[in-house]
Write a protein that holds these residues in place. Structure first.
Motif, PDB file in Angstrom:
ATOM      1  N   LEU A  70       0.919  -0.799   0.171  1.00  0.00           N
ATOM      2  CA  LEU A  70       0.046  -0.195   0.284  1.00  0.00           C
ATOM      3  C   LEU A  70       0.577   1.420  -0.219  1.00  0.00           C
ATOM      4  CD1 LEU A  70      -2.744  -0.906   2.261  1.00  0.00           C
ATOM      5  CD2 LEU A  70      -3.175  -0.241   0.030  1.00  0.00           C
ATOM      6  N   MET A  71       2.196   1.320   0.721  1.00  0.00           N
ATOM      7  CA  MET A  71       2.747   2.380   0.772  1.00  0.00           C
ATOM      8  C   MET A  71       3.058   2.793  -0.740  1.00  0.00           C
ATOM      9  SD  MET A  71       4.792   1.542   4.142  1.00  0.00           S
ATOM     10  CE  MET A  71       6.144   3.136   4.048  1.00  0.00           C
ATOM     11  N   ILE A  72       4.054   1.291  -1.375  1.00  0.00           N
ATOM     12  CA  ILE A  72       4.234   1.845  -2.826  1.00  0.00           C
ATOM     13  C   ILE A  72       3.301   2.456  -3.594  1.00  0.00           C
ATOM     14  CG2 ILE A  72       4.836   0.398  -5.015  1.00  0.00           C
ATOM     15  CD1 ILE A  72       6.501  -1.774  -2.233  1.00  0.00           C
ATOM     16  N   LYS A  73       2.131   1.256  -3.318  1.00  0.00           N
ATOM     17  CA  LYS A  73       1.477   2.316  -4.487  1.00  0.00           C
ATOM     18  C   LYS A  73       0.760   3.773  -4.247  1.00  0.00           C
ATOM     19  CE  LYS A  73      -1.942  -1.808  -5.313  1.00  0.00           C
ATOM     20  NZ  LYS A  73      -3.096  -2.856  -4.849  1.00  0.00           N
ATOM     21  N   ARG A  74       1.012   4.116  -3.087  1.00  0.00           N
ATOM     22  CA  ARG A  74       0.594   5.817  -2.638  1.00  0.00           C
ATOM     23  C   ARG A  74       1.461   6.441  -3.226  1.00  0.00           C
ATOM     24  NH1 ARG A  74      -0.400   7.566   3.745  1.00  0.00           N
ATOM     25  NH2 ARG A  74      -1.482   9.453   3.407  1.00  0.00           N
ATOM     26  N   GLU A  75       2.936   6.090  -3.006  1.00  0.00           N
ATOM     27  CA  GLU A  75       4.032   7.194  -4.289  1.00  0.00           C
ATOM     28  C   GLU A  75       3.673   6.880  -5.426  1.00  0.00           C
ATOM     29  OE1 GLU A  75       6.197   9.056  -1.843  1.00  0.00           O
ATOM     30  OE2 GLU A  75       5.097   7.763  -0.975  1.00  0.00           O
ATOM     31  N   LEU A  76       4.031   5.376  -6.055  1.00  0.00           N
ATOM     32  CA  LEU A  76       3.069   5.503  -7.929  1.00  0.00           C
ATOM     33  C   LEU A  76       2.172   6.175  -8.096  1.00  0.00           C
ATOM     34  CD1 LEU A  76       3.700   1.753  -8.148  1.00  0.00           C
ATOM     35  CD2 LEU A  76       5.056   3.468  -8.390  1.00  0.00           C
ATOM     36  N   ALA A  77       1.064   6.357  -6.844  1.00  0.00           N
ATOM     37  CA  ALA A  77       0.027   7.116  -7.318  1.00  0.00           C
ATOM     38  C   ALA A  77       0.122   8.822  -7.839  1.00  0.00           C
ATOM     39  CB  ALA A  77      -1.404   6.654  -6.385  1.00  0.00           C
ATOM     40  N   LYS A  78       1.180   9.495  -7.110  1.00  0.00           N
ATOM     41  CA  LYS A  78       1.719  10.582  -7.459  1.00  0.00           C
ATOM     42  C   LYS A  78       1.876  10.899  -8.629  1.00  0.00           C
ATOM     43  CE  LYS A  78       2.124  11.135  -2.095  1.00  0.00           C
ATOM     44  NZ  LYS A  78       3.612  11.354  -1.339  1.00  0.00           N
ATOM     45  N   ASP A  79       2.665   9.998  -9.549  1.00  0.00           N
ATOM     46  CA  ASP A  79       3.516  10.135 -10.350  1.00  0.00           C
ATOM     47  C   ASP A  79       2.117   9.824 -11.780  1.00  0.00           C
ATOM     48  OD1 ASP A  79       4.773  10.049 -12.540  1.00  0.00           O
ATOM     49  OD2 ASP A  79       6.211   8.702 -11.938  1.00  0.00           O
ATOM     50  N   PRO A  80       2.407  11.181 -12.883  1.00  0.00           N
ATOM     51  CA  PRO A  80       0.748  11.714 -13.366  1.00  0.00           C
ATOM     52  C   PRO A  80       0.917  10.665 -14.434  1.00  0.00           C
ATOM     53  CG  PRO A  80       1.361  13.314 -13.385  1.00  0.00           C
ATOM     54  CD  PRO A  80       2.276  12.995 -12.410  1.00  0.00           C
ATOM     55  N   GLU A  81       2.610   9.624 -14.671  1.00  0.00           N
ATOM     56  CA  GLU A  81       2.709   9.408 -16.421  1.00  0.00           C
ATOM     57  C   GLU A  81       2.482   8.339 -15.888  1.00  0.00           C
ATOM     58  OE1 GLU A  81       6.747  10.310 -17.237  1.00  0.00           O
ATOM     59  OE2 GLU A  81       6.625  12.230 -17.231  1.00  0.00           O
ATOM     60  N   LEU A  82       2.082   7.424 -14.306  1.00  0.00           N
ATOM     61  CA  LEU A  82       1.887   5.540 -14.249  1.00  0.00           C
ATOM     62  C   LEU A  82       0.805   5.518 -13.948  1.00  0.00           C
ATOM     63  CD1 LEU A  82       5.215   5.440 -11.347  1.00  0.00           C
ATOM     64  CD2 LEU A  82       5.107   4.289 -13.895  1.00  0.00           C
ATOM     65  N   ARG A  83       0.304   6.260 -14.215  1.00  0.00           N
ATOM     66  CA  ARG A  83      -1.488   6.290 -14.203  1.00  0.00           C
ATOM     67  C   ARG A  83      -2.047   5.304 -15.270  1.00  0.00           C
ATOM     68  NH1 ARG A  83      -4.954  11.973 -12.856  1.00  0.00           N
ATOM     69  NH2 ARG A  83      -4.394  11.727 -11.061  1.00  0.00           N
ATOM     70  N   THR A  84      -1.298   5.241 -16.388  1.00  0.00           N
ATOM     71  CA  THR A  84      -2.323   4.012 -16.692  1.00  0.00           C
ATOM     72  C   THR A  84      -0.845   3.275 -17.283  1.00  0.00           C
ATOM     73  OG1 THR A  84      -0.802   5.503 -18.697  1.00  0.00           O
ATOM     74  CG2 THR A  84      -3.208   6.016 -18.268  1.00  0.00           C
ATOM     75  N   GLN A  85      -0.115   3.048 -16.988  1.00  0.00           N
ATOM     76  CA  GLN A  85       0.768   1.826 -16.713  1.00  0.00           C
ATOM     77  C   GLN A  85       0.076   0.636 -15.805  1.00  0.00           C
ATOM     78  OE1 GLN A  85       4.776   3.170 -17.134  1.00  0.00           O
ATOM     79  NE2 GLN A  85       4.638   4.960 -18.488  1.00  0.00           N
ATOM     80  N   SER A  86       0.717  -0.367 -16.131  1.00  0.00           N
ATOM     81  CA  SER A  86       1.011  -1.344 -15.216  1.00  0.00           C
ATOM     82  C   SER A  86       1.304  -1.493 -13.533  1.00  0.00           C
ATOM     83  CB  SER A  86       0.640  -2.503 -15.910  1.00  0.00           C
ATOM     84  OG  SER A  86       0.933  -3.976 -14.656  1.00  0.00           O
ATOM     85  N   TRP A  87       1.090  -1.659 -12.577  1.00  0.00           N
ATOM     86  CA  TRP A  87       2.750  -1.215 -11.442  1.00  0.00           C
ATOM     87  C   TRP A  87       2.963  -2.454 -10.890  1.00  0.00           C
ATOM     88  CZ3 TRP A  87      -0.293   2.134  -8.103  1.00  0.00           C
ATOM     89  CH2 TRP A  87      -1.082   3.590  -9.176  1.00  0.00           C
ATOM     90  N   GLU A  88       2.747  -3.476 -11.207  1.00  0.00           N
ATOM     91  CA  GLU A  88       2.852  -5.307 -11.270  1.00  0.00           C
ATOM     92  C   GLU A  88       4.980  -5.160 -10.920  1.00  0.00           C
ATOM     93  OE1 GLU A  88       2.212  -8.044 -13.352  1.00  0.00           O
ATOM     94  OE2 GLU A  88      -0.341  -7.771 -13.042  1.00  0.00           O
ATOM     95  N   ARG A  89       5.725  -4.472 -11.951  1.00  0.00           N
ATOM     96  CA  ARG A  89       7.233  -4.593 -11.880  1.00  0.00           C
ATOM     97  C   ARG A  89       7.195  -3.823 -10.600  1.00  0.00           C
ATOM     98  NH1 ARG A  89       8.337   0.191 -15.054  1.00  0.00           N
ATOM     99  NH2 ARG A  89       6.768   1.346 -15.606  1.00  0.00           N
TER     100      ARG A  89
END
Length: 354
Positions: free
Chosen positions: A196-215
């Motif tokens: 959840l902490m990693i997802k929270r940091e990734l959500a702040k980046d607008p470029e990664l919004r449409t990408q897969s976060w599995e990696r």
């Protein structure tokens, strides 16, 4: 032409407009009601906060009744109720109050962007002791794990008895349910909290919004899986055969096979005597060997030659002789010659003065 990605995403800061009387001016056709029971230990708290509950529901034109004899709470719609979903929110409010959620938190369910989820965990674990340990793991030391989960999901979480009550946005409730169920399945909540902490940091980046976060997300593997121990003695089932086992050979059959059956009585006795004598000879031979063991000499250890004392240090004989001479001159208990002379000179001076 509008980009499809813009249609799929909700703009930041957008809120759904509130449901007003203009949306449903004629009101509801039928009266709806919900009732729920509450435990005895909640009676004192509900009596105190019930006027506040009636006031909060009165704003949505929903009646609330508290029955202390039966131990139940009831909510019903009125003729003035215009919001059809208000009775569902009122039902959730009394459910949360029955599950030990304080009124200050439970009243938030009446807001449009807040929902609740009551997760039943009592039947997920068989053993009572294991259930208590895993429920305590969800709380963490001094409630630290639960507090971290609340901060990451923006939800209020209450662990009480056999249920976990959560109150907050829909996205947060989904994560809370996953963490609670995983904890009951013996997966530590710290793994889900890290994700959840990693997802929270990734959500702040607008470029990664449409990408897969599995990696980016960690993949945890169980390390302490205990393999089932195989038994030392494996009982293998024999193949089923409809035929019975063969009968054991009788004494006559054995004699017929060896040919003894056709011998005469004198020959049989002679053969038996020979077998007895052979056994006796073997026994005498073994006994004699055991007696002879006492006369076998033991093995002697090899003689180790002692090394001669090293004469590297030479002794000074002259110095030892001088010490012996000096010791002979001195009498035992007598003063040396110089001290005797000094003492005699001192005695003469004393006589002259007199």
């Amino acid at each position: 032409a509008v980009d499809e990605s813009e249609l799929l995403t909700v703009p930041d800061g957008w809120k759904e407009p509130a449901f007003t009387r203009d949306d449903n001016p004629k009101g509801l056709l039928e009266e709806s009601s919900f009732a729920t029971l509450f435990p005895k230990y909640r009676e004192a708290y509900l009596k105190e906060c019930w006027p506040l509950v009636q006031k909060a529901l009165g704003e949505h034109y929903v009646n609330a009744a508290l029955d202390l004899i039966e131990g139940s709470m009831t909510v019903t719609t009125t003729k003035k109720t215009f919001d059809p979903y208000a009775i569902i929110r009122a039902r959730d409010l009394i459910k949360l109050l029955a599950r030990s959620v304080p009124f200050e938190q439970a009243v938030r369910i009446l807001q449009d962007d807040v929902a609740c989820d009551i997760i039943k965990i009592g039947s997920l674990v068989r053993k009572r002791e294991t259930f208590i340990k895993r429920r305590a793991r969800l709380l963490g030391p001094k409630g630290s794990t639960l507090k971290a989960l609340e901060l990451l999901t923006n939800c209020y979480i209450m662990v009480q008895g056999n249920t976990v009550s959560a109150l907050g946005p829909f996205s947060g409730l989904k994560e809370v349910r996953k963490v609670v169920l995983d904890t009951m399945k013996n997966i530590h909540p710290i793994y889900n909290i890290k994700t959840l902490m990693i997802k929270r940091e990734l959500a702040k980046d607008p470029e990664l919004r449409t990408q897969s976060w599995e990696r980016f997300l960690p993949k945890f593997k169980r390390k302490n899986l205990k393999k089932r121990k195989e038994p030392k003695k494996k009982n293998t089932k024999k193949e089923y055969t409809p035929f019975p086992p063969p009968q054991p050979e009788s004494q006559i059959d054995k004699e017929l096979a060896s040919g003894e059956y056709f011998l005469k009585e004198r020959q049989k006795k002679r053969k038996q005597m020979e077998e007895i004598k052979a056994k006796q000879a073997d026994a005498i031979k073994r006994r004699q060997e055991e007696r002879n063991k006492a006369f076998i000499p033991p093995k002697e250890k090899p003689v180790v030659k002692t090394k001669k004392a090293s004469t590297e240090k030479k002794i000074d004989i002259e110095a030892i002789k001088e010490k012996v001479k000096n010791a002979k001159k001195k009498k035992l208990g007598a003063l040396p010659e110089e001290e005797v002379k000094l003492k005699m000179a001192a005695d003469e001076k004393k006589k002259k003065k007199k």
